[in-house]
Design a protein around this motif. Structure first.
Motif, PDB file in Angstrom:
ATOM      1  N   ALA A  86     -23.863 -18.292 -59.148  1.00  0.00           N
ATOM      2  CA  ALA A  86     -25.176 -18.764 -58.709  1.00  0.00           C
ATOM      3  C   ALA A  86     -25.538 -20.074 -59.381  1.00  0.00           C
ATOM      4  N   PHE A  87     -25.294 -20.162 -60.672  1.00  0.00           N
ATOM      5  CA  PHE A  87     -25.612 -21.389 -61.421  1.00  0.00           C
ATOM      6  C   PHE A  87     -24.765 -22.561 -60.928  1.00  0.00           C
ATOM      7  N   MET A  88     -23.451 -22.334 -60.790  1.00  0.00           N
ATOM      8  CA  MET A  88     -22.548 -23.417 -60.373  1.00  0.00           C
ATOM      9  C   MET A  88     -22.899 -23.934 -58.979  1.00  0.00           C
ATOM     10  N   ILE A  89     -23.049 -22.999 -58.025  1.00  0.00           N
ATOM     11  CA  ILE A  89     -23.307 -23.410 -56.647  1.00  0.00           C
ATOM     12  C   ILE A  89     -24.678 -24.057 -56.515  1.00  0.00           C
ATOM     13  N   ASN A  90     -25.675 -23.497 -57.216  1.00  0.00           N
ATOM     14  CA  ASN A  90     -27.009 -24.072 -57.123  1.00  0.00           C
ATOM     15  C   ASN A  90     -27.046 -25.489 -57.696  1.00  0.00           C
ATOM     16  N   CYS A  91     -26.312 -25.709 -58.774  1.00  0.00           N
ATOM     17  CA  CYS A  91     -26.232 -27.055 -59.348  1.00  0.00           C
ATOM     18  C   CYS A  91     -25.519 -28.010 -58.395  1.00  0.00           C
ATOM     19  N   LEU A  92     -24.470 -27.507 -57.719  1.00  0.00           N
ATOM     20  CA  LEU A  92     -23.777 -28.334 -56.729  1.00  0.00           C
ATOM     21  C   LEU A  92     -24.732 -28.733 -55.608  1.00  0.00           C
ATOM     22  N   ILE A  93     -25.565 -27.781 -55.174  1.00  0.00           N
ATOM     23  CA  ILE A  93     -26.525 -28.077 -54.109  1.00  0.00           C
ATOM     24  C   ILE A  93     -27.550 -29.109 -54.573  1.00  0.00           C
ATOM     25  N   ALA A 313     -37.419 -23.354 -61.329  1.00  0.00           N
ATOM     26  CA  ALA A 313     -37.160 -21.927 -61.083  1.00  0.00           C
ATOM     27  C   ALA A 313     -35.996 -21.431 -61.932  1.00  0.00           C
ATOM     28  N   MET A 314     -34.973 -22.254 -62.090  1.00  0.00           N
ATOM     29  CA  MET A 314     -33.812 -21.858 -62.897  1.00  0.00           C
ATOM     30  C   MET A 314     -34.196 -21.773 -64.375  1.00  0.00           C
ATOM     31  N   ALA A 315     -35.070 -22.664 -64.821  1.00  0.00           N
ATOM     32  CA  ALA A 315     -35.535 -22.605 -66.208  1.00  0.00           C
ATOM     33  C   ALA A 315     -36.410 -21.376 -66.436  1.00  0.00           C
ATOM     34  N   GLU A 316     -37.196 -20.995 -65.418  1.00  0.00           N
ATOM     35  CA  GLU A 316     -38.022 -19.798 -65.502  1.00  0.00           C
ATOM     36  C   GLU A 316     -37.166 -18.546 -65.684  1.00  0.00           C
ATOM     37  N   ASP A 317     -35.953 -18.564 -65.127  1.00  0.00           N
ATOM     38  CA  ASP A 317     -35.017 -17.438 -65.253  1.00  0.00           C
ATOM     39  C   ASP A 317     -34.145 -17.557 -66.496  1.00  0.00           C
ATOM     40  N   ASN A 318     -34.487 -18.519 -67.361  1.00  0.00           N
ATOM     41  CA  ASN A 318     -33.740 -18.739 -68.615  1.00  0.00           C
ATOM     42  C   ASN A 318     -32.285 -19.128 -68.385  1.00  0.00           C
ATOM     43  N   VAL A 319     -32.014 -19.756 -67.240  1.00  0.00           N
ATOM     44  CA  VAL A 319     -30.657 -20.247 -66.968  1.00  0.00           C
ATOM     45  C   VAL A 319     -30.542 -21.697 -67.414  1.00  0.00           C
ATOM     46  N   LEU A 320     -31.536 -22.512 -67.100  1.00  0.00           N
ATOM     47  CA  LEU A 320     -31.606 -23.869 -67.622  1.00  0.00           C
ATOM     48  C   LEU A 320     -32.480 -23.883 -68.875  1.00  0.00           C
ATOM     49  N   HIS A 321     -32.363 -24.954 -69.628  1.00  0.00           N
ATOM     50  CA  HIS A 321     -33.150 -25.102 -70.854  1.00  0.00           C
ATOM     51  C   HIS A 321     -34.650 -25.085 -70.525  1.00  0.00           C
ATOM     52  N   PRO A 322     -35.491 -24.509 -71.373  1.00  0.00           N
ATOM     53  CA  PRO A 322     -36.943 -24.434 -71.105  1.00  0.00           C
ATOM     54  C   PRO A 322     -37.597 -25.776 -70.819  1.00  0.00           C
ATOM     55  N   GLY A 430     -14.263 -30.951 -60.422  1.00  0.00           N
ATOM     56  CA  GLY A 430     -14.717 -31.330 -61.762  1.00  0.00           C
ATOM     57  C   GLY A 430     -16.136 -30.875 -62.034  1.00  0.00           C
ATOM     58  N   LEU A 431     -17.004 -31.006 -61.013  1.00  0.00           N
ATOM     59  CA  LEU A 431     -18.399 -30.569 -61.181  1.00  0.00           C
ATOM     60  C   LEU A 431     -18.496 -29.060 -61.357  1.00  0.00           C
ATOM     61  N   MET A 432     -17.687 -28.306 -60.595  1.00  0.00           N
ATOM     62  CA  MET A 432     -17.718 -26.847 -60.728  1.00  0.00           C
ATOM     63  C   MET A 432     -17.278 -26.421 -62.124  1.00  0.00           C
ATOM     64  N   LEU A 433     -16.218 -27.045 -62.629  1.00  0.00           N
ATOM     65  CA  LEU A 433     -15.753 -26.723 -63.984  1.00  0.00           C
ATOM     66  C   LEU A 433     -16.813 -27.087 -65.020  1.00  0.00           C
ATOM     67  N   PHE A 434     -17.425 -28.256 -64.827  1.00  0.00           N
ATOM     68  CA  PHE A 434     -18.467 -28.709 -65.755  1.00  0.00           C
ATOM     69  C   PHE A 434     -19.644 -27.738 -65.779  1.00  0.00           C
ATOM     70  N   PHE A 435     -20.096 -27.308 -64.589  1.00  0.00           N
ATOM     71  CA  PHE A 435     -21.244 -26.410 -64.528  1.00  0.00           C
ATOM     72  C   PHE A 435     -20.899 -25.008 -65.034  1.00  0.00           C
ATOM     73  N   PHE A 436     -19.649 -24.579 -64.889  1.00  0.00           N
ATOM     74  CA  PHE A 436     -19.241 -23.284 -65.433  1.00  0.00           C
ATOM     75  C   PHE A 436     -19.314 -23.312 -66.961  1.00  0.00           C
ATOM     76  N   VAL A 437     -18.791 -24.395 -67.539  1.00  0.00           N
ATOM     77  CA  VAL A 437     -18.849 -24.549 -68.998  1.00  0.00           C
ATOM     78  C   VAL A 437     -20.303 -24.632 -69.454  1.00  0.00           C
ATOM     79  N   MET A 438     -21.133 -25.370 -68.700  1.00  0.00           N
ATOM     80  CA  MET A 438     -22.543 -25.493 -69.043  1.00  0.00           C
ATOM     81  C   MET A 438     -23.224 -24.129 -69.000  1.00  0.00           C
ATOM     82  N   TYR A 439     -22.904 -23.327 -67.985  1.00  0.00           N
ATOM     83  CA  TYR A 439     -23.502 -21.993 -67.874  1.00  0.00           C
ATOM     84  C   TYR A 439     -23.151 -21.146 -69.091  1.00  0.00           C
ATOM     85  N   LYS A 440     -21.883 -21.169 -69.490  1.00  0.00           N
ATOM     86  CA  LYS A 440     -21.456 -20.386 -70.654  1.00  0.00           C
ATOM     87  C   LYS A 440     -22.191 -20.831 -71.912  1.00  0.00           C
ATOM     88  N   LEU A 441     -22.347 -22.141 -72.077  1.00  0.00           N
ATOM     89  CA  LEU A 441     -23.047 -22.661 -73.252  1.00  0.00           C
ATOM     90  C   LEU A 441     -24.527 -22.273 -73.240  1.00  0.00           C
TER      91      LEU A 441
END
Length: 450
Positions: A86-93, A313-322, A430-441
């Motif tokens: 969800a995080f990766m695809i939403n960031c791609l969008i 909305a993603m920050a509200e779900d604690n997926v992105l930084h506050p 490259g973007l998908m890999l980047f966002f996957f790593v970002m999600y884990k972090l």
């Protein structure tokens, strides 16, 4: 208290038409004509694109009806797949939407540049105009100013008026010499072609067509707010897509009738204006360029208003930084808005041509939309109780053929993009890999914070 469903067939039909008809139709026919070579492939691409849009709209309507949540795609991906996907695809969008704003700004800049003095016709000035348009509306949004609904409706009516004026070209009779020249060029270009060449040409032409038909995916947002959805949604979607398809075919036939295939290929940045000039003279050309530029500004403004709220909305779900959820007293997203604007501007700095941006936008969209449509197979199993309870939801007919056709069609477009522009695949991967790593972090940071 449960919100009363109020959207009727007419309302949903107008929503569909408003979501799809954007700025692409004033530029992308040039790209389709260039890639299609034959007029038969040119029109086939627009018909095929309409069928894909119809299948996508029906599928997204059922998804929205079965799982009507605020948050759209992100919530659907999380529920059906995994929060990481969800995080990766939403960031791609989001990246794709920022690039779309950049592409549309370039289209508008091309029209404005056409009526500026010759000294401002260099490529760098078009980029500068496009960047300036984005930055102006960044300031407008940052000050907390928003366009009123009345202004938006006026601009939509203006856009429809422009399209109707273009359609007058269907009855124009002054372009027969151009058609004869087209036949000579097309015959020379295709006399040694094989079936695979026509398929490849159709696939490449579909890239720009897909951009023009984009927007139907937003039907996911009103599946739970429709009166009698089982009947209303299919009627509205089928009616809306048929109207759009008829409109697009009429507009493109008008372009073809007035300018011919070679004329469409020759007019890259001012297609609609050149079309009007051929019929009505230079004054019509200047008026069209001016109107289209300001129509573009409305699209840029809406994009800068809506997309940062996805980050919120993603920050509200604690997926992105506050910090992405921070807003001031005027409800301006003080961090999300500058970040999204920066992405749009960076796209323009590194990609100065509309077609380059289109390739990468549609590649990212293909991944996101095909994944979203695939969620219907999982969603039907997870919400099987709705069928057993005879809940009044929309359930598409011809399942699973409609979503399968959609997914296969976008795989075809994705492969076509990779053939045309392999670098688009490198960027997407490259973007998908980047966002996957970002999600884990980010998730590991949230766990520690908890």
């Amino acid at each position: 208290m449960k919100q009363k469903t109020e959207l009727k067939t007419f309302d949903v039909t107008i929503i569909i038409i408003s979501l799809v008809i954007g700025m692409g139709i004033f530029r992308t026919p040039h790209d389709v004509a260039r890639d299609a070579v034959s007029q038969y492939i040119f029109f086939a691409a627009w018909i095929f694109g309409g069928l894909i849009a119809l299948c996508g709209a029906l599928t997204f309507a059922e998804i929205g009806s079965r799982y009507p949540v605020t948050g759209g795609f992100y919530k659907i991906y999380s529920y059906c797949f995994h929060p990481a996907i969800a995080f990766m695809i939403n960031c791609l969008i989001l990246i794709s939407n920022a690039a779309s704003i950049s592409a549309v700004a370039l289209i508008g800049a091309g029209y404005l540049q056409s009526i500026l003095p010759e000294a401002y016709h260099a490529a760098g000035y078009k980029q500068l105009i496009a960047i300036s348009a984005i930055l102006v509306f960044f300031v407008v949004n940052y000050l907390g100013l928003k366009m009123s609904v009345r202004t938006q409706n006026f601009l939509m009516v203006t856009k429809i008026g422009i399209l109707l004026a273009i359609c007058i070209g269907a009855f124009y009779s002054g372009s027969q010499p151009i058609h004869e020249a087209d036949k000579i060029v097309i015959n020379k270009a295709t006399q040694s072609w094989e079936t695979i060449d026509y398929i490849r040409a159709l696939g490449i032409a579909m890239i720009a067509v897909s951009f023009s038909y984009g927007g139907y995916q937003q039907t996911i947002n009103f599946g739970g707010e429709v009166h009698n959805p089982q009947k209303t949604i299919p009627r509205a979607i089928i009616t809306g897509i048929i109207i759009i398809l008829a409109f697009y075919l009429l507009v493109n036939y008008s372009y073809y009738n007035v300018l011919g295939m070679e004329g469409m290929k020759a007019n890259k940045n001012d297609l609609a204006a050149r079309h009007m000039q051929t019929m009505f003279g230079s004054t019509a050309y200047n008026i069209m360029c001016f109107l289209l530029f300001f129509s573009v500004l409305a699209y840029v403004n809406i994009g800068l208003m809506s997309n940062p709220r996805v980050m919120y909305a993603m920050a509200e779900d604690n997926v992105l930084h506050p910090s992405f959820a921070k807003q001031n007293q005027k409800q301006v997203l003080t961090f999300s808005l500058p970040v999204f604007t920066a992405i749009s501007v960076l796209t323009l700095i590194f990609s100065s041509e509309v077609e380059t941006i289109l390739d990468r936008v549609i590649f990212l969209d293909s991944i996101g939309l095909a994944t979203a449509v695939a969620s219907i197979f999982i969603l039907r199993k997870k919400t099987k109780h709705l069928d057993e309870q005879n809940t009044p939801i929309f359930k598409m007919k011809l399942y699973p053929f409609i979503p399968i056709f959609y997914i296969v069609a976008f795989l075809f477009i994705t492969v076509s993009i990779l053939i045309k522009d392999p670098f688009a695949g490198i960027i997407g991967g490259g973007l998908m890999l980047f966002f996957f790593v970002m999600y884990k972090l980010l998730t590991s940071t949230n766990i520690k914070r908890t």
